[in-house]
Design a protein around this motif. Structure first.
Motif, PDB file in Angstrom:
ATOM      1  N   GLY A  50       4.241   5.363   6.718  1.00 52.21           N
ATOM      2  CA  GLY A  50       3.502   3.997   6.640  1.00 52.21           C
ATOM      3  C   GLY A  50       4.779   3.082   6.229  1.00 52.21           C
ATOM      4  O   GLY A  50       5.766   3.693   5.726  1.00 52.21           O
ATOM      5  N   PHE A  51       4.378   1.902   6.359  1.00 50.60           N
ATOM      6  CA  PHE A  51       5.351   0.886   6.034  1.00 50.60           C
ATOM      7  C   PHE A  51       4.598  -0.388   5.746  1.00 50.60           C
ATOM      8  O   PHE A  51       3.463  -0.611   6.141  1.00 50.60           O
ATOM      9  CB  PHE A  51       6.500   0.485   7.135  1.00 50.60           C
ATOM     10  N   TYR A  56       0.606  -6.293   3.399  1.00 45.18           N
ATOM     11  CA  TYR A  56       0.077  -5.331   4.349  1.00 45.18           C
ATOM     12  C   TYR A  56       0.616  -3.843   4.517  1.00 45.18           C
ATOM     13  O   TYR A  56       1.781  -3.669   4.581  1.00 45.18           O
ATOM     14  CB  TYR A  56      -0.265  -6.060   5.861  1.00 45.18           C
ATOM     15  N   GLN A  57      -0.169  -2.856   4.698  1.00 44.57           N
ATOM     16  CA  GLN A  57       0.284  -1.583   4.834  1.00 44.57           C
ATOM     17  C   GLN A  57      -0.055  -1.058   6.063  1.00 44.57           C
ATOM     18  O   GLN A  57      -1.285  -0.790   6.219  1.00 44.57           O
ATOM     19  CB  GLN A  57      -0.497  -0.739   3.691  1.00 44.57           C
ATOM     20  N   PHE A  58       0.915  -0.678   6.827  1.00 40.41           N
ATOM     21  CA  PHE A  58       0.672  -0.377   8.352  1.00 40.41           C
ATOM     22  C   PHE A  58       0.885   1.127   8.486  1.00 40.41           C
ATOM     23  O   PHE A  58       1.748   1.647   7.849  1.00 40.41           O
ATOM     24  CB  PHE A  58       1.687  -1.172   8.982  1.00 40.41           C
ATOM     25  N   ASP A  59       0.018   1.745   9.474  1.00 39.45           N
ATOM     26  CA  ASP A  59       0.436   2.823   9.822  1.00 39.45           C
ATOM     27  C   ASP A  59       1.255   2.833  11.151  1.00 39.45           C
ATOM     28  O   ASP A  59       1.051   1.940  12.091  1.00 39.45           O
ATOM     29  CB  ASP A  59      -0.981   3.529  10.387  1.00 39.45           C
ATOM     30  N   GLY A 239      -3.946   5.313   4.031  1.00 44.88           N
ATOM     31  CA  GLY A 239      -3.529   5.591   5.341  1.00 44.88           C
ATOM     32  C   GLY A 239      -2.681   6.649   5.556  1.00 44.88           C
ATOM     33  O   GLY A 239      -2.767   7.513   4.717  1.00 44.88           O
ATOM     34  N   SER A 240      -2.083   6.849   6.466  1.00 45.07           N
ATOM     35  CA  SER A 240      -1.162   7.960   6.914  1.00 45.07           C
ATOM     36  C   SER A 240      -0.321   8.213   5.808  1.00 45.07           C
ATOM     37  O   SER A 240       0.127   9.408   5.715  1.00 45.07           O
ATOM     38  CB  SER A 240      -0.530   8.009   8.239  1.00 45.07           C
ATOM     39  N   ASP A 372     -10.585   1.192   3.992  1.00 44.67           N
ATOM     40  CA  ASP A 372      -9.566   1.011   2.927  1.00 44.67           C
ATOM     41  C   ASP A 372      -9.309  -0.295   2.883  1.00 44.67           C
ATOM     42  O   ASP A 372      -8.114  -0.614   3.093  1.00 44.67           O
ATOM     43  CB  ASP A 372      -8.735   2.290   3.169  1.00 44.67           C
ATOM     44  N   PRO A 373     -10.002  -1.155   2.236  1.00 39.55           N
ATOM     45  CA  PRO A 373      -9.436  -2.357   2.060  1.00 39.55           C
ATOM     46  C   PRO A 373      -8.314  -2.500   1.309  1.00 39.55           C
ATOM     47  O   PRO A 373      -7.667  -3.595   1.276  1.00 39.55           O
ATOM     48  CB  PRO A 373     -10.745  -3.178   1.405  1.00 39.55           C
TER      49      PRO A 373
END
Ligand SMILES: Cc1cc2nc3c(=O)[nH]c(=O)nc-3n(C[C@H](O)[C@H](O)[C@H](O)COP(=O)(O)OP(=O)(O)OC[C@H]3O[C@@H](n4cnc5c(N)ncnc54)[C@H](O)[C@@H]3O)c2cc1C
Length: 490
Positions: A50-51, A56-59, A239-240, A372-373
């Motif tokens: 994840g980054f 914003y937390q991205f998979d 997230g992942s 998952d807000p």
């Protein structure tokens, strides 16, 4: 540059902290081995890392999981149970599908899909679907007859399999049929083109290959998981990255160490056995028992010194066919006024007749902040769209990043993902606050993957994932939850 040699008491070095590498490392730690994981990237998780950007937390990759939130045959869940870590998940059961026939919400569960078929194709298709479910039932039971965590490829397998022999014997006939491709089984009972296309799509998403080449065992496992009563999909809270964190916690809990920014440049070989690794910064770490590579087969071969394996073995493994790569679009958007019932996942197929593997024909979309807000700032959504393993690397090979040609091609080939998203969020362009386009070059760079490939494209018509003996030890490929993990040991 350090040229230090660490001759500590490390038993096993794992190259790479993908889900496979971390699972292997944490399990080995649990069984009492002293393990060190060397990860090239500054973030663990490989394809599943994840980054964060602007809140914003991205998979970076996966976000569709099942069998994680309750005890199940999912090998990853079994790893989490053994190493004793928690992974809180949110459950859901429906994804949105845009196919040439129209839109439908696809719920997991065999019964639910009957209604989709009834609406789109009529009663004959429903009957064929039910026949398929009946035909697959024993195969599905066979595919989960032995817990994946009990699978091994040495003589100890006999001891491990003993408790499951009764269960296995019941399925002996079916087990043999599971070694081939899924398409012949499917064609045996299904004439309806939509059902065929649908399952062909699921095969492609599962393995990167169409039904003609996807292993029947893999599909039978999916049937066992997705078409059981009361089935739910799982999204890990956080997230992942939360899944990766859980594996890292498990590794550390059992005494293992994780070194980030530790690119392995070479596997050291002494007395015909893998004896350690040399990092890019010159540091050498010795391993008393084994070196495990979680890198792809092509990337692993680059780490093995000339002479340690025969040229013939090297050529043979280098020739492993590969899946194509990905285009990615990561977006952070303003969510004000969007429908509250947006799904977490959507899939878009442009034209069945083009073939499921055709570039730009399929787009997958995730909006995990619907579940998952916490993954996005308040009032925002985080989006990841990608073309799944169907972007040819050769279109990008040799291009230089930051050049106008590269930027233009990025824009042109990401268009298909913007168009797909606009089907559910028509004003997506105006809402976008963060926008990142990834190409096969990005994929190769951040995931340290040869040509940004999804992985080996080994047709079930021709073989299983490669296993074999190297001159200095056993080399085998263990398929754990999502993709192959290569194991080198003395
Ligand atoms: C876009 C995308 C979407 C996906 N969606 C899903 C999904 O929804 N559901 C699902 O189940 N699966 C999905 N997958 C598949 C899944 O993410 C992968 O199969 C899985 O994460 C692969 O794990 P791995 O451990 O085998 O390999 P990897 O994740 O590739 O890990 C290999 C690791 O080795 C490291 N490494 C490589 N070379 C070196 C070196 N020389 N030195 C040190 N470290 C090195 C890499 O940096 C990496 O961390 C998706 C994959 C992608 C790319």
């Amino acid at each position: 540059m350090s040229t230090e040699t660490i001759t500590t008491d490390t038993d096993i070095i794992v190259i790479g902290s993908g889900i496979g590498g971390l699972s292997a490392a944490a399990l080995l730690g649990y069984y009492g081995f002293r393990v060190v994981v060397c990860e090239s990237h500054t973030i663990p998780g490989g394809a599943a890392h994840g980054f964060e950007r602007d809140g914003y937390q991205f998979d970076s990759g996966p976000s569709l999981y099942s069998g994680l939130s309750a005890p199940s045959p999912n090998p990853l869940r079994q790893v989490l149970d053994i190493i004793g870590v928690e992974l809180p998940c949110v459950n859901y059961d429906t994804w949105g599908c845009f196919v040439p026939e129209g839109y439908f919400p696809a719920s997991v569960g065999a019964e639910q899909f009957c209604q989709v078929l009834r609406d789109l194709r009529g009663e004959t298709a429903v009957e064929e679907w039910q026949n398929l479910q009946a035909m697959m039932a024993p195969f599905s039971q066979a595919s989960v007859a032995i817990p994946p965590a009990a699978l091994r490829w040495d003589l100890g397998a006999i001891r491990t399999i003993m408790p499951f022999l009764g269960n296995l014997a019941k399925h002996a006939v079916n087990v043999s049929k599971l070694t081939g491709a899924f398409a012949p089984l499917l064609r045996g009972v299904v004439q309806d083109e939509f059902i065929y296309n649908w399952l062909n799509l699921l095969c492609f998403l599962l393995s990167g290959l169409p039904a003609t080449d996807t292993s029947a065992a893999e599909v039978a496992f999916m049937f066992a998981d997705w078409y059981k009563p009361g089935v739910k999909l799982d999204y890990p809270l956080g997230g992942s990255a939360a899944l990766v964190d859980a594996l890292v916690q498990g590794l550390r809990k059992h005494g293992g160490k994780l070194y980030l920014n530790a690119h392995v440049e070479q596997i050291l070989v002494k007395n015909k056995r893998a004896s350690g690794v040399k990092l890019r910064n010159g540091m050498e770490i010795n391993a008393k028992k084994a070196v495990i590579s979680n890198a792809s087969i092509w990337d692993t071969l680059k780490l093995i010194p000339d002479g340690a394996i025969s040229p013939q073995y090297r050529r043979q493994r280098e020739a492993t066919p590969e899946c194509d790569s990905f285009m990615h679009l990561h977006l952070g958007i303003d969510a004000q006024g969007l429908p509250a019932d947006l799904a977490c996942h959507y899939i878009f197929v442009e034209d069945w007749n083009l073939g499921i593997t055709t570039p730009q024909n399929v787009v997958v979309l995730s909006i995990p902040s619907t579940l998952d807000p916490s993954l996005a700032p308040p009032g925002k959504h985080v989006i990841h769209a990608y073309t799944p393993g169907n972007e040819p690397y050769h279109l990008w090979s040799g291009m230089k990043r930051h050049t106008p040609a590269y930027q233009q091609q990025k824009q042109a080939r990401s268009e298909v993902m913007w168009k797909a998203i606009a089907k559910i969020i028509p004003d997506i362009q105006q809402r976008t606050e963060v926008s990142l386009v990834g190409t096969p070059l990005t994929h190769a760079r951040f995931l340290r993957r040869h040509r940004g490939s999804y992985g080996p494209a080994i047709s079930a018509q021709t073989g299983l994932f490669p296993t074999g003996k190297t001159p200095y030890g056993v080399y085998s490929v263990v398929v754990i939850p999502l993709s192959p993990v290569s194991v080198y040991q003395q």
